[in-house]
Design a protein around this motif. Sequence first.
Motif, mmCIF file in Angstrom:
data_model
loop_
_atom_site.group_PDB
_atom_site.id
_atom_site.type_symbol
_atom_site.label_atom_id
_atom_site.label_comp_id
_atom_site.label_asym_id
_atom_site.label_seq_id
_atom_site.Cartn_x
_atom_site.Cartn_y
_atom_site.Cartn_z
ATOM 1 N N PHE A 20 23.222 82.010 -65.274
ATOM 2 C CA PHE A 20 24.585 82.315 -65.705
ATOM 3 C C PHE A 20 24.704 82.426 -67.221
ATOM 4 O O PHE A 20 25.706 82.924 -67.730
ATOM 5 C CB PHE A 20 25.548 81.247 -65.174
ATOM 6 C CG PHE A 20 25.807 81.354 -63.698
ATOM 7 C CD1 PHE A 20 26.767 82.222 -63.218
ATOM 8 C CD2 PHE A 20 25.077 80.609 -62.789
ATOM 9 C CE1 PHE A 20 27.014 82.339 -61.857
ATOM 10 C CE2 PHE A 20 25.314 80.712 -61.428
ATOM 11 C CZ PHE A 20 26.278 81.587 -60.963
ATOM 12 N N THR B 87 24.267 86.548 -68.406
ATOM 13 C CA THR B 87 25.102 87.405 -67.563
ATOM 14 C C THR B 87 24.881 88.874 -67.847
ATOM 15 O O THR B 87 24.866 89.702 -66.931
ATOM 16 C CB THR B 87 26.591 87.055 -67.769
ATOM 17 O OG1 THR B 87 26.771 85.654 -67.563
ATOM 18 C CG2 THR B 87 27.466 87.819 -66.796
ATOM 19 N N ALA C 114 30.751 89.057 -61.329
ATOM 20 C CA ALA C 114 30.309 87.976 -62.209
ATOM 21 C C ALA C 114 31.504 87.166 -62.676
ATOM 22 O O ALA C 114 31.500 85.943 -62.585
ATOM 23 C CB ALA C 114 29.535 88.544 -63.390
ATOM 24 N N LEU D 226 22.780 86.797 -60.186
ATOM 25 C CA LEU D 226 23.301 85.877 -61.199
ATOM 26 C C LEU D 226 22.577 84.536 -61.154
ATOM 27 O O LEU D 226 22.273 83.940 -62.190
ATOM 28 C CB LEU D 226 24.808 85.670 -60.994
ATOM 29 C CG LEU D 226 25.718 86.810 -61.453
ATOM 30 C CD1 LEU D 226 27.117 86.630 -60.898
ATOM 31 C CD2 LEU D 226 25.754 86.868 -62.967
#
Length: 263
Positions: free
Chosen positions: A118, A121, A201, A113
């Motif tokens: 981010f 994703t 995540a 990640l």
Amino acid sequence: MENSRLLRILIPTLVGIAFVLLWEFLVRANGIAEFVLPAPSRIALSFYENFDSLMASLWVTLSITLLAFFLAVIGGVGLAILFSQSRLVEMALFPYAVILQVTPVVAIAPLILIWVGFDRTHLALLILAWIVAFFPILSNTTLGLRSADHNLRDLFRLYGASRWQILSELQLPSALPYMLAGMKISGGLALIGAVVAEFVAGSGTSTGLAWRIIEAGNRLEIPKMFAALILLSTLGIVIFFCLSWIEHRLLFRWHESAVRREG
């Protein structure tokens, strides 16, 4: 023959219906709270109420799973062919494939990640699902390519066949059952990898079924959580049976495992 097939479908269906009816009865008879164990009727109602969001999430999870599986097939089969042609390459790279397989995806998910970002994703989820799905295809296909009859291989060489002819006309057909078995394992693992990766995540930017489960759990919307879980299970079952059907169609005319089922 037809009666046997009908029974194989009818018996599990009746068992499933009986289980659902018993579940409904026990929940109602014992007054079990909805946030502990909802009745099947309440889960069905929640599925109807959240149909649009659940279907959108199902599509996200399915798309990641199928793409990861496709990439795993391409990469696994391609690398296995390379291994079968060069023992040196296999000795150099196979240990790293094993390391990739035995490393828990939840341990490397935060790193993926961070490296991917981010804001991307879905790409991170795809990479993590691919990592989980890759090794079964690689190992099974490598085994299949190595398992081609050595007497036939010697015969091919005796008649002056090239390495490509040996690969395409002997090794790959011999490896097909192994490859398909690896694909059946990998299909389920790709789904598991996508779900586990999304759990890790869990930033809220994801919209797959795993995030719906987290979201429902945080809000104590247990019927919605069960609806998402049932969708995930159904998706896994559909993937397995689709791959089983492909396996059967490719093998039933010549491979012993499928021919026996026909009898």
